[in-house]
Design a protein around this motif. Structure first.
Motif, PDB file in Angstrom:
ATOM      1  N   ASN A  26      45.310  39.513  41.482  1.00 15.92           N
ATOM      2  CA  ASN A  26      44.188  40.432  41.263  1.00 15.92           C
ATOM      3  C   ASN A  26      44.680  41.764  40.717  1.00 15.92           C
ATOM      4  OD1 ASN A  26      42.370  38.536  42.249  1.00 15.92           O
ATOM      5  ND2 ASN A  26      42.295  39.425  44.297  1.00 15.92           N
ATOM      6  N   ILE A  27      45.740  42.292  41.321  1.00 13.91           N
ATOM      7  CA  ILE A  27      46.284  43.581  40.876  1.00 13.91           C
ATOM      8  C   ILE A  27      46.802  43.486  39.440  1.00 13.91           C
ATOM      9  CG2 ILE A  27      48.125  45.273  41.275  1.00 13.91           C
ATOM     10  CD1 ILE A  27      47.832  44.691  44.287  1.00 13.91           C
TER      11      ILE A  27
ATOM     12  N   VAL B 108      37.896  44.041  40.063  1.00 14.05           N
ATOM     13  CA  VAL B 108      38.937  44.261  41.069  1.00 14.05           C
ATOM     14  C   VAL B 108      38.855  45.686  41.603  1.00 14.05           C
ATOM     15  CG1 VAL B 108      41.434  44.393  41.470  1.00 14.05           C
ATOM     16  CG2 VAL B 108      40.492  42.555  40.052  1.00 14.05           C
ATOM     17  N   ASP B 109      38.779  45.808  42.930  1.00 16.94           N
ATOM     18  CA  ASP B 109      38.827  47.114  43.598  1.00 16.94           C
ATOM     19  C   ASP B 109      40.295  47.380  43.935  1.00 16.94           C
ATOM     20  OD1 ASP B 109      38.838  49.233  45.415  1.00 16.94           O
ATOM     21  OD2 ASP B 109      36.931  48.669  46.309  1.00 16.94           O
ATOM     22  N   LEU B 110      40.959  48.175  43.099  1.00 21.44           N
ATOM     23  CA  LEU B 110      42.406  48.351  43.217  1.00 21.44           C
ATOM     24  C   LEU B 110      42.813  48.929  44.566  1.00 21.44           C
ATOM     25  CD1 LEU B 110      45.071  47.965  41.761  1.00 21.44           C
ATOM     26  CD2 LEU B 110      44.814  50.253  40.783  1.00 21.44           C
ATOM     27  N   SER B 111      42.078  49.907  45.073  1.00 20.10           N
ATOM     28  CA  SER B 111      42.445  50.518  46.362  1.00 20.10           C
ATOM     29  C   SER B 111      42.346  49.501  47.495  1.00 20.10           C
ATOM     30  CB  SER B 111      41.551  51.725  46.651  1.00 20.10           C
ATOM     31  OG  SER B 111      40.193  51.358  46.726  1.00 20.10           O
TER      32      SER B 111
ATOM     33  N   ASN C 197      45.733  41.624  37.129  1.00 23.25           N
ATOM     34  CA  ASN C 197      44.631  41.445  36.177  1.00 23.25           C
ATOM     35  C   ASN C 197      43.573  42.534  36.294  1.00 23.25           C
ATOM     36  OD1 ASN C 197      44.841  38.723  34.616  1.00 23.25           O
ATOM     37  ND2 ASN C 197      45.517  38.244  36.700  1.00 23.25           N
ATOM     38  N   GLN C 198      43.921  43.632  36.969  1.00 25.48           N
ATOM     39  CA  GLN C 198      42.960  44.709  37.164  1.00 25.48           C
ATOM     40  C   GLN C 198      42.434  45.249  35.825  1.00 25.48           C
ATOM     41  OE1 GLN C 198      43.485  48.350  36.791  1.00 25.48           O
ATOM     42  NE2 GLN C 198      41.481  48.859  37.660  1.00 25.48           N
ATOM     43  N   SER C 199      43.261  45.186  34.778  1.00 23.93           N
ATOM     44  CA  SER C 199      42.859  45.687  33.466  1.00 23.93           C
ATOM     45  C   SER C 199      42.413  44.580  32.522  1.00 23.93           C
ATOM     46  CB  SER C 199      44.019  46.466  32.820  1.00 23.93           C
ATOM     47  OG  SER C 199      44.366  47.593  33.610  1.00 23.93           O
ATOM     48  N   THR C 200      42.359  43.335  32.996  1.00 25.31           N
ATOM     49  CA  THR C 200      41.920  42.213  32.162  1.00 25.31           C
ATOM     50  C   THR C 200      40.400  42.210  32.061  1.00 25.31           C
ATOM     51  OG1 THR C 200      43.830  40.871  32.824  1.00 25.31           O
ATOM     52  CG2 THR C 200      41.940  39.715  31.869  1.00 25.31           C
ATOM     53  N   PRO C 201      39.824  42.340  30.869  1.00 33.56           N
ATOM     54  CA  PRO C 201      38.367  42.370  30.738  1.00 33.56           C
ATOM     55  C   PRO C 201      37.719  41.122  31.351  1.00 33.56           C
ATOM     56  CG  PRO C 201      39.401  43.016  28.677  1.00 33.56           C
ATOM     57  CD  PRO C 201      40.499  42.503  29.562  1.00 33.56           C
ATOM     58  N   GLY C 202      36.678  41.333  32.143  1.00 32.51           N
ATOM     59  CA  GLY C 202      35.912  40.227  32.700  1.00 32.51           C
ATOM     60  C   GLY C 202      36.572  39.473  33.828  1.00 32.51           C
ATOM     61  N   TYR C 203      37.762  39.924  34.276  1.00 33.03           N
ATOM     62  CA  TYR C 203      38.446  39.208  35.359  1.00 33.03           C
ATOM     63  C   TYR C 203      37.676  39.376  36.661  1.00 33.03           C
ATOM     64  CZ  TYR C 203      41.987  37.805  38.742  1.00 33.03           C
ATOM     65  OH  TYR C 203      42.646  37.184  39.782  1.00 33.03           O
ATOM     66  N   GLN C 204      37.618  38.284  37.446  1.00 28.81           N
ATOM     67  CA  GLN C 204      36.904  38.305  38.720  1.00 28.81           C
ATOM     68  C   GLN C 204      37.868  37.999  39.850  1.00 28.81           C
ATOM     69  OE1 GLN C 204      34.011  35.531  37.112  1.00 28.81           O
ATOM     70  NE2 GLN C 204      32.411  37.080  37.242  1.00 28.81           N
ATOM     71  N   ALA C 205      37.847  38.859  40.868  1.00 28.92           N
ATOM     72  CA  ALA C 205      38.852  38.833  41.928  1.00 28.92           C
ATOM     73  C   ALA C 205      38.764  37.570  42.780  1.00 28.92           C
ATOM     74  CB  ALA C 205      38.703  40.070  42.809  1.00 28.92           C
ATOM     75  N   LYS C 206      39.929  37.137  43.242  1.00 31.55           N
ATOM     76  CA  LYS C 206      40.041  35.946  44.086  1.00 31.55           C
ATOM     77  C   LYS C 206      40.505  36.351  45.487  1.00 31.55           C
ATOM     78  CE  LYS C 206      42.234  32.338  42.427  1.00 31.55           C
ATOM     79  NZ  LYS C 206      43.364  31.468  41.994  1.00 31.55           N
ATOM     80  N   LYS C 207      40.028  35.631  46.480  1.00 33.86           N
ATOM     81  CA  LYS C 207      40.433  35.874  47.858  1.00 33.86           C
ATOM     82  C   LYS C 207      40.688  34.546  48.551  1.00 33.86           C
ATOM     83  CE  LYS C 207      38.984  38.214  52.123  1.00 33.86           C
ATOM     84  NZ  LYS C 207      37.902  39.016  52.780  1.00 33.86           N
ATOM     85  N   VAL C 208      41.801  34.465  49.301  1.00 36.39           N
ATOM     86  CA  VAL C 208      42.123  33.263  50.073  1.00 36.39           C
ATOM     87  C   VAL C 208      41.528  33.406  51.463  1.00 36.39           C
ATOM     88  CG1 VAL C 208      43.979  31.903  51.108  1.00 36.39           C
ATOM     89  CG2 VAL C 208      44.230  32.789  48.785  1.00 36.39           C
ATOM     90  N   ILE C 209      40.764  32.409  51.873  1.00 29.96           N
ATOM     91  CA  ILE C 209      40.132  32.414  53.189  1.00 29.96           C
ATOM     92  C   ILE C 209      40.879  31.446  54.089  1.00 29.96           C
ATOM     93  CG2 ILE C 209      38.009  31.942  54.468  1.00 29.96           C
ATOM     94  CD1 ILE C 209      36.468  32.625  51.935  1.00 29.96           C
ATOM     95  N   GLY C 210      41.329  31.940  55.240  1.00 27.83           N
ATOM     96  CA  GLY C 210      42.120  31.123  56.154  1.00 27.83           C
ATOM     97  C   GLY C 210      41.307  30.597  57.320  1.00 27.83           C
TER      98      GLY C 210
END
Length: 246
Positions: free
Chosen positions: A26-27, A206-209, A29-42
């Motif tokens: 995610n970090i 992507v929310d970088l912070s 691709n923070q500047s990749t146009p149209g990129y959508q963040a991924k999250k792993v759920i445990g």
């Protein structure tokens, strides 16, 4: 059980490694146009097995608490739109994906940072040619206009094609690639007509912070699991030594 502590800590390390890989991607691709963040759920091994058994309440093993990856969740929220005045930048305002013809397959993407190849076709660099409803779209000398519904026109008004924009029936069937494009997987896709804005670019969502905070938390959890393995190993060695004296 002598090795239960190993299983618990080792599974935690593997789980946190998967989470860290997702956050790092995610970090990156923070500047990749149209990129959508991924999250792993445990989840735990027991809960996951029960889920796969359609909720049937079954007894599993001796109570070893083991972490596993349940699923990877993608945030499909639209990113903010930024005006660039670059004619090759195209943004979608609404649900849908551009379709790109790559090597041997089609890719779906929100990335409208297009360009033109040496044969005059619209392309997404590193992926392939931009598809219209009737195949790849050719803009020849690069002077073209894209209408609000996706029609591509030459400078004299001749229609060159209609951007093919699709949406999956079920977003969970999409398979995300590292560069932010998607494969449709086994799911069905349908033709849609969102707003199309030429000279604009969708930013990543992507929310970088938040990603940086998550990365630090995951690293601490990973280190804790490593220390737990070291402690369990020392305890097992001590136990084995005491047994040897009997």
């Amino acid at each position: 059980m002598m090795f239960s502590g190993f299983y618990t800590a080792a599974s935690g390390m593997l789980m946190n490694q998967r989470r860290l890989n997702a956050v790092s991607n995610n970090i990156a691709n923070q500047s990749t146009p149209g990129y959508q963040a991924k999250k792993v759920i445990g989840t735990t091994f027991e809960n996951e097995l029960i889920r796969q058994q359609n909720g049937e309440n079954i007894r599993i093993g001796g109570g070893v608490w083991t972490s596993v990856t349940s699923e990877e969740s993608i945030d499909f929220t639209q990113g903010s739109l930024k005006e660039t005045d670059r004619p090759y930048d195209v943004a979608l305002n609404g649900n849908g994906f551009f379709v790109i013809q790559g090597e041997g397959q089609e890719y779906l993407t929100r990335n409208g940072n297009f360009d033109r190849d040496n044969e005059g076709y619209l392309i997404l660099r590193g992926v392939g040619r931009v598809l219209g409803d009737n195949g790849p779209i050719r803009v020849d000398n690069g002077f073209f206009r894209i209408g609000s519904t996706g029609g591509v026109f030459s400078e004299n008004g001749q229609m060159l094609g209609m951007l093919r924009i699709v949406e999956p029936e079920n977003y969970n069937t999409l398979v995300q690639n590292d560069n932010g494009t998607y494969g449709a997987g086994e799911g069905q896709i349908k033709r849609v007509y969102p707003g199309v804005q030429q000279g604009w670019q969708e930013q990543s969502n992507v929310d970088l912070s938040r990603e940086m905070t998550d990365a630090m938390e995951i690293q601490r959890a990973f280190q804790s699991c490593g220390r737990a393995i070291s402690i369990v190993d020392q305890m097992n060695q001590k136990t084995a030594s005491e047994i040897g004296k009997i």
